[in-house]
Design a protein around this motif. Sequence first.
Motif, PDB file in Angstrom:
ATOM      1  N   ASP A  72     -23.001  -1.076  26.224  1.00  0.00           N
ATOM      2  CA  ASP A  72     -21.624  -0.594  26.055  1.00  0.00           C
ATOM      3  C   ASP A  72     -20.685  -1.750  25.745  1.00  0.00           C
ATOM      4  O   ASP A  72     -19.816  -1.650  24.877  1.00  0.00           O
ATOM      5  CB  ASP A  72     -21.147   0.122  27.323  1.00  0.00           C
ATOM      6  N   GLN A  73     -20.858  -2.854  26.458  1.00  0.00           N
ATOM      7  CA  GLN A  73     -20.010  -4.024  26.239  1.00  0.00           C
ATOM      8  C   GLN A  73     -20.255  -4.624  24.862  1.00  0.00           C
ATOM      9  O   GLN A  73     -19.323  -5.054  24.182  1.00  0.00           O
ATOM     10  CB  GLN A  73     -20.266  -5.070  27.330  1.00  0.00           C
ATOM     11  N   ALA A  74     -21.517  -4.629  24.449  1.00  0.00           N
ATOM     12  CA  ALA A  74     -21.841  -5.157  23.117  1.00  0.00           C
ATOM     13  C   ALA A  74     -21.150  -4.321  22.045  1.00  0.00           C
ATOM     14  O   ALA A  74     -20.608  -4.857  21.076  1.00  0.00           O
ATOM     15  CB  ALA A  74     -23.356  -5.149  22.902  1.00  0.00           C
ATOM     16  N   ILE A  75     -21.155  -3.009  22.239  1.00  0.00           N
ATOM     17  CA  ILE A  75     -20.499  -2.117  21.284  1.00  0.00           C
ATOM     18  C   ILE A  75     -19.018  -2.443  21.186  1.00  0.00           C
ATOM     19  O   ILE A  75     -18.444  -2.511  20.097  1.00  0.00           O
ATOM     20  CB  ILE A  75     -20.713  -0.644  21.694  1.00  0.00           C
ATOM     21  N   VAL A  76     -18.371  -2.659  22.329  1.00  0.00           N
ATOM     22  CA  VAL A  76     -16.940  -2.980  22.343  1.00  0.00           C
ATOM     23  C   VAL A  76     -16.664  -4.268  21.565  1.00  0.00           C
ATOM     24  O   VAL A  76     -15.730  -4.330  20.756  1.00  0.00           O
ATOM     25  CB  VAL A  76     -16.425  -3.113  23.792  1.00  0.00           C
ATOM     26  N   TYR A  77     -17.476  -5.298  21.807  1.00  0.00           N
ATOM     27  CA  TYR A  77     -17.290  -6.572  21.105  1.00  0.00           C
ATOM     28  C   TYR A  77     -17.424  -6.389  19.598  1.00  0.00           C
ATOM     29  O   TYR A  77     -16.607  -6.873  18.817  1.00  0.00           O
ATOM     30  CB  TYR A  77     -18.314  -7.603  21.581  1.00  0.00           C
ATOM     31  N   TYR A  78     -18.472  -5.704  19.195  1.00  0.00           N
ATOM     32  CA  TYR A  78     -18.716  -5.529  17.763  1.00  0.00           C
ATOM     33  C   TYR A  78     -17.648  -4.657  17.104  1.00  0.00           C
ATOM     34  O   TYR A  78     -17.283  -4.883  15.952  1.00  0.00           O
ATOM     35  CB  TYR A  78     -20.105  -4.956  17.514  1.00  0.00           C
ATOM     36  N   GLU A  79     -17.154  -3.661  17.825  1.00  0.00           N
ATOM     37  CA  GLU A  79     -16.078  -2.827  17.274  1.00  0.00           C
ATOM     38  C   GLU A  79     -14.814  -3.647  17.062  1.00  0.00           C
ATOM     39  O   GLU A  79     -14.115  -3.491  16.049  1.00  0.00           O
ATOM     40  CB  GLU A  79     -15.808  -1.639  18.201  1.00  0.00           C
ATOM     41  N   LYS A  80     -14.506  -4.539  18.013  1.00  0.00           N
ATOM     42  CA  LYS A  80     -13.340  -5.409  17.869  1.00  0.00           C
ATOM     43  C   LYS A  80     -13.511  -6.337  16.669  1.00  0.00           C
ATOM     44  O   LYS A  80     -12.587  -6.539  15.885  1.00  0.00           O
ATOM     45  CB  LYS A  80     -13.144  -6.240  19.138  1.00  0.00           C
ATOM     46  N   ALA A  81     -14.698  -6.899  16.562  1.00  0.00           N
ATOM     47  CA  ALA A  81     -14.966  -7.815  15.459  1.00  0.00           C
ATOM     48  C   ALA A  81     -14.893  -7.088  14.121  1.00  0.00           C
ATOM     49  O   ALA A  81     -14.316  -7.592  13.154  1.00  0.00           O
ATOM     50  CB  ALA A  81     -16.344  -8.458  15.635  1.00  0.00           C
ATOM     51  N   ALA A  82     -15.457  -5.888  14.071  1.00  0.00           N
ATOM     52  CA  ALA A  82     -15.444  -5.107  12.826  1.00  0.00           C
ATOM     53  C   ALA A  82     -14.016  -4.788  12.407  1.00  0.00           C
ATOM     54  O   ALA A  82     -13.658  -4.896  11.223  1.00  0.00           O
ATOM     55  CB  ALA A  82     -16.239  -3.815  13.012  1.00  0.00           C
ATOM     56  N   GLU A  83     -13.200  -4.404  13.377  1.00  0.00           N
ATOM     57  CA  GLU A  83     -11.802  -4.077  13.078  1.00  0.00           C
ATOM     58  C   GLU A  83     -11.065  -5.302  12.543  1.00  0.00           C
ATOM     59  O   GLU A  83     -10.300  -5.210  11.578  1.00  0.00           O
ATOM     60  CB  GLU A  83     -11.105  -3.563  14.336  1.00  0.00           C
ATOM     61  N   PHE A  84     -11.326  -6.445  13.164  1.00  0.00           N
ATOM     62  CA  PHE A  84     -10.672  -7.673  12.713  1.00  0.00           C
ATOM     63  C   PHE A  84     -11.058  -8.001  11.279  1.00  0.00           C
ATOM     64  O   PHE A  84     -10.204  -8.246  10.427  1.00  0.00           O
ATOM     65  CB  PHE A  84     -11.041  -8.838  13.635  1.00  0.00           C
ATOM     66  N   PHE A  85     -12.351  -8.009  11.002  1.00  0.00           N
ATOM     67  CA  PHE A  85     -12.823  -8.356   9.663  1.00  0.00           C
ATOM     68  C   PHE A  85     -12.346  -7.341   8.623  1.00  0.00           C
ATOM     69  O   PHE A  85     -12.045  -7.700   7.482  1.00  0.00           O
ATOM     70  CB  PHE A  85     -14.344  -8.463   9.633  1.00  0.00           C
ATOM     71  N   GLN A  86     -12.275  -6.071   9.020  1.00  0.00           N
ATOM     72  CA  GLN A  86     -11.808  -5.050   8.096  1.00  0.00           C
ATOM     73  C   GLN A  86     -10.340  -5.273   7.741  1.00  0.00           C
ATOM     74  O   GLN A  86      -9.935  -5.142   6.582  1.00  0.00           O
ATOM     75  CB  GLN A  86     -11.992  -3.650   8.709  1.00  0.00           C
ATOM     76  N   ASN A  87      -9.545  -5.629   8.749  1.00  0.00           N
ATOM     77  CA  ASN A  87      -8.127  -5.900   8.511  1.00  0.00           C
ATOM     78  C   ASN A  87      -7.935  -7.101   7.588  1.00  0.00           C
ATOM     79  O   ASN A  87      -6.955  -7.169   6.842  1.00  0.00           O
ATOM     80  CB  ASN A  87      -7.410  -6.151   9.837  1.00  0.00           C
ATOM     81  N   GLU A  88      -8.872  -8.045   7.660  1.00  0.00           N
ATOM     82  CA  GLU A  88      -8.800  -9.231   6.808  1.00  0.00           C
ATOM     83  C   GLU A  88      -9.527  -9.009   5.481  1.00  0.00           C
ATOM     84  O   GLU A  88      -9.657  -9.932   4.681  1.00  0.00           O
ATOM     85  CB  GLU A  88      -9.418 -10.438   7.537  1.00  0.00           C
ATOM     86  N   GLU A  89     -10.014  -7.773   5.278  1.00  0.00           N
ATOM     87  CA  GLU A  89     -10.720  -7.385   4.054  1.00  0.00           C
ATOM     88  C   GLU A  89     -11.980  -8.223   3.814  1.00  0.00           C
ATOM     89  O   GLU A  89     -12.343  -8.505   2.676  1.00  0.00           O
ATOM     90  CB  GLU A  89      -9.782  -7.462   2.843  1.00  0.00           C
ATOM     91  N   VAL A  90     -12.637  -8.588   4.912  1.00  0.00           N
ATOM     92  CA  VAL A  90     -13.926  -9.278   4.818  1.00  0.00           C
ATOM     93  C   VAL A  90     -14.984  -8.202   5.041  1.00  0.00           C
ATOM     94  O   VAL A  90     -15.534  -8.046   6.137  1.00  0.00           O
ATOM     95  CB  VAL A  90     -14.052 -10.409   5.867  1.00  0.00           C
ATOM     96  N   LEU A  99     -22.748  -2.184  11.717  1.00  0.00           N
ATOM     97  CA  LEU A  99     -24.172  -1.851  11.788  1.00  0.00           C
ATOM     98  C   LEU A  99     -24.744  -2.150  13.171  1.00  0.00           C
ATOM     99  O   LEU A  99     -25.625  -1.434  13.658  1.00  0.00           O
ATOM    100  CB  LEU A  99     -24.948  -2.620  10.710  1.00  0.00           C
ATOM    101  N   LYS A 100     -24.233  -3.186  13.808  1.00  0.00           N
ATOM    102  CA  LYS A 100     -24.649  -3.493  15.179  1.00  0.00           C
ATOM    103  C   LYS A 100     -24.155  -2.399  16.128  1.00  0.00           C
ATOM    104  O   LYS A 100     -24.862  -2.000  17.052  1.00  0.00           O
ATOM    105  CB  LYS A 100     -24.105  -4.855  15.612  1.00  0.00           C
ATOM    106  N   VAL A 101     -22.943  -1.920  15.889  1.00  0.00           N
ATOM    107  CA  VAL A 101     -22.411  -0.827  16.715  1.00  0.00           C
ATOM    108  C   VAL A 101     -23.318   0.389  16.586  1.00  0.00           C
ATOM    109  O   VAL A 101     -23.681   1.020  17.586  1.00  0.00           O
ATOM    110  CB  VAL A 101     -20.974  -0.457  16.275  1.00  0.00           C
TER     111      VAL A 101
END
Length: 232
Positions: A72-90, A99-101
């Motif tokens: 569950d914690q891993a999912i939270v970390y990856y979701e945060k990271a995905a959101e960040f990268f998406q906002n930066e258009e990476v 994909l990890k989520v």
Amino acid sequence: MKTLPISSRKLPIPINSPNHSDSKHDAANAYAEAAKYYKKVDTNEAASCLERAVNIFCEIGRLNMAASQKIDQAIVYYEKAAEFFQNEEVTTSANQCNLKVAQYASQLEQYEKAIKIYEDIARHSLGNNLLKYGVKGHLLNAGMCHLCKADVVSITNALEKYQDLDPTFTGTRECKFLSDLAAAIDEEDIAKFTNVVKEFDSMTPLDSWKTTMLLRVKEKLKAKELEEDDLT
């Protein structure tokens, strides 16, 4: 310019401490917190901090992934990271995190969540020449999550949708694999299911995630067979 907290500038990891996993967990949290501050002044450094947090958590995960709360914690970390990268258009980095989520969500049998991620990435990848080569793999993973639901109608409808989404998917080994597995499930034929898996694996070796998903499907088939034997 906002001054970064000390914890975000110096993040020691006492690797020799008796509570190695706990200290790494604290370090990952510190990196994630630092990323929030860096995001306002230096997006590259923010991305770096967030990536370090995710990488550290992966190390912890390999040691403790048997516990569902760790996943569950891993999912939270990856979701945060995905959101960040998406906002930066990476996009590539965002996709990798998502994909990890999906991978961890499916481990927790959150199949609908995983399916949505795989399908979304496949859909968005179709219009990108650098990413479209991976579409069949994402659709395969989504299809396998459908199989784990033990719902033949679900996988049949999904296959129709995937072939409409990407007409080239129809002629792929991945599409045939899912179709043959669905047929074996519909016929409740464990031997046929096993042979289909062996044939595919001989051509395209299955990774540990796919193996785990397929074992779940096979166990459900066995349980259904035993249940029917008890009724006869």
